[in-house]
Scaffold this active site. Structure first.
Site, PDB file in Angstrom:
ATOM      1  N   LEU A 102       0.888  -1.163   0.000  1.00 58.20           N
ATOM      2  CA  LEU A 102       0.000   0.000   0.000  1.00 58.20           C
ATOM      3  C   LEU A 102       0.923   1.210   0.000  1.00 58.20           C
ATOM      4  O   LEU A 102       1.608   1.477   0.973  1.00 58.20           O
ATOM      5  CB  LEU A 102      -0.888  -0.020   1.247  1.00 58.20           C
ATOM      6  CG  LEU A 102      -1.823   1.163   1.439  1.00 58.20           C
ATOM      7  CD1 LEU A 102      -2.928   1.160   0.389  1.00 58.20           C
ATOM      8  CD2 LEU A 102      -2.427   1.145   2.840  1.00 58.20           C
ATOM      9  N   SER A 103       0.960   1.925  -1.109  1.00 58.65           N
ATOM     10  CA  SER A 103       1.938   3.002  -1.278  1.00 58.65           C
ATOM     11  C   SER A 103       1.664   4.165  -0.328  1.00 58.65           C
ATOM     12  O   SER A 103       0.556   4.345   0.181  1.00 58.65           O
ATOM     13  CB  SER A 103       1.927   3.517  -2.720  1.00 58.65           C
ATOM     14  OG  SER A 103       2.360   2.522  -3.609  1.00 58.65           O
TER      15      SER A 103
END
Length: 447
Positions: A102-103
């Protein structure tokens, strides 16, 4: 073999086994601190902070970030971490290297601003990850648009589908496929966004992008990565803006992976380069027995978005060098330019990296090296740092031409398999930049 996300502990520092491989980038870390509150309140606090830092600019991206519940895509992660400024690794290979994450919210927001999605657009996402970005894209396209997200990892796609369903975006099309081949069944696309580090620009992306469309891709060049918004005309990809970032490299038989050399036992330093670079770990290991060569350049470190790393990437020997933070604290190594490490170079039996001393206005860039060729490598890197200082206010521009057809006025070029990437450092232009609407045509009518 990859293992799915269960629960990843909070990383202690960028050199820890948990943090190793987590994407990092100047655009991403904005110092957000969210201690408590409801998910909705934390989401609002996060977006407010991103706006203050200029990473969210338009109402469309602002609204999407406030609407989509980020935490539902990483179940089991504390809310404060889900809405913090760091990436959350969700998928690793058997060695522990990150395959999917999850950036960081700042990077997500900045890339969505680059993409400039309009209602009714058809969008292809290469790299599904958790599904969070696909949900944001769906929010931006609206009910008249369509989002297709492809990922090469079946396990990651399965996790993303569950997250999309929890968040109310089960209608997003998710496909297990090699993203470098796109998804021709849904083409043409008004927008294509890539959420993995790409070494080259595959032909399929050009073939599947609609006329006047935009491709946003983190492009890897000699160890540095920039998210570039490309438009295409007459076979040339023209870049509009370049953001510092770091991503897990794309996977596939034709992709160039990253190569990591770990020095010391226990590890005290890591060197990463594209795998087309030959690094001999045993030879570089002997460099640790050499005394340090250290030179200070008299140059102030950059602040915010900058192209210092591209100043070093002009060297074919360019790489990333990451001294272990405990080794730095013990005095075994001089502190690198950034907490995660810095750009540097490795030439067979010698390595060097950019160092830092002082804080604020007294901070200074140095070059630290070890190995038989330390004096030469230090001098070369110091010259590049001083050359960068003379152009620190220039604007980085990245274009991609057919292989062998790069322009002669490029600052430097990098030949790839299908393209030749041209890097330009343009003097600051005092005239106003055109609006995004002048660069990007309006949405096509939905089909």
């Amino acid at each position: 073999m990859a293992r799915p996300y269960e629960k990843i502990p909070e990383p202690a520092d960028p050199a820890s086994p948990v943090s190793r491989g987590v994407p990092k980038g100047n655009v991403c870390v904005v110092g957000i601190s969210i201690e408590s509150g409801s998910a909705e309140a934390m989401r609002g606090t996060l977006v407010d902070a991103l706006r203050r830092h200029g990473l969210v600019q338009g109402e469309a991206v602002d609204g999407a970030l406030r609407a989509v519940p980020r935490h539902l895509f990483v179940p089991g992660v504390p809310l404060a971490r889900a809405y913090g400024h760091e990436a959350v690794v969700t998928y690793r290979d058997e060695s522990g290297a990150a395959l999917s994450s999850l950036s960081e919210p700042g990077l997500v927001a900045a890339m969505l601003e680059q993409l400039d999605v309009r209602p009714g657009h058809r969008v292809l996402e290469v790299g599904t990850g958790t599904g969070y970005n696909a949900a944001l894209l769906s929010r931006l396209t609206g009910p008249q648009g369509h989002v297709t997200s492809v990922d090469i990892l079946p396990g990651a796609v399965a996790v993303a589908r569950r997250g999309l369903a929890r968040a109310g975006y089960a209608h997003v099309e998710t496909v297990v496929a090699d993203g470098r081949l796109g998804h021709p069944d849904g083409a043409p696309y008004d927008r294509i966004i890539v959420t993995g580090g790409a070494w080259d620009l595959p032909a399929a992306w050009a073939e599947q992008l609609a006329p006047g469309g935009v491709l946003v891709v983190p492009l890897r060049l000699r160890g540095v990565t920039r998210s570039v918004a490309f438009t295409r005309r007459d076979g040339v990809w023209t870049g509009h803006g370049a953001l510092s970032c770091g991503f897990v490299p794309l996977r596939g038989d034709d992709e160039v992976a990253e190569h990591q050399v770990v020095l010391g036992d226990p590890p005290v330093l890591r060197i990463r380069a594209d795998e087309d670079r030959a690094l001999d770990e045993a030879v570089l290991q002997r460099a640790l027995d050499r005394s340090e060569t250290l030179v200070w350049t008299g140059v102030r470190p950059p602040g915010g978005e900058n192209h210092l790393d591209f100043g070093l990437a002009a060297l074919p020997e360019c790489c990333r060098v990451m001294p272990d933070l405990d080794a730095v604290r013990s005095g075994a190594f001089t502190a690198a330019l950034y907490p995660w490490g810095s750009m540097g170079a490795a030439t067979g039996d010698t390595f060097a990296y950019l160092a830092r001393r002082g804080i604020g206005d007294t901070a200074e860039i140095g070059v630290s090296a070890r190995g038989p060729a330390s004096a030469d490598l230090v001098a070369r890197l110091a010259d590049l740092v001083r050359a960068w200082d003379r152009t620190r206010h220039h604007v980085l521009r990245i274009d991609a031409h057919p292989r062998g057809a790069a322009p002669s006025d490029a600052t430097w070029t990098v030949p790839k398999r299908r393209t030749t990437v041209a890097v330009h450092l343009d003097p600051p232009d005092p005239t106003p930049l055109p609006s995004r609407s002048a660069l990007v045509p309006p949405a096509r009518a939905p089909r």
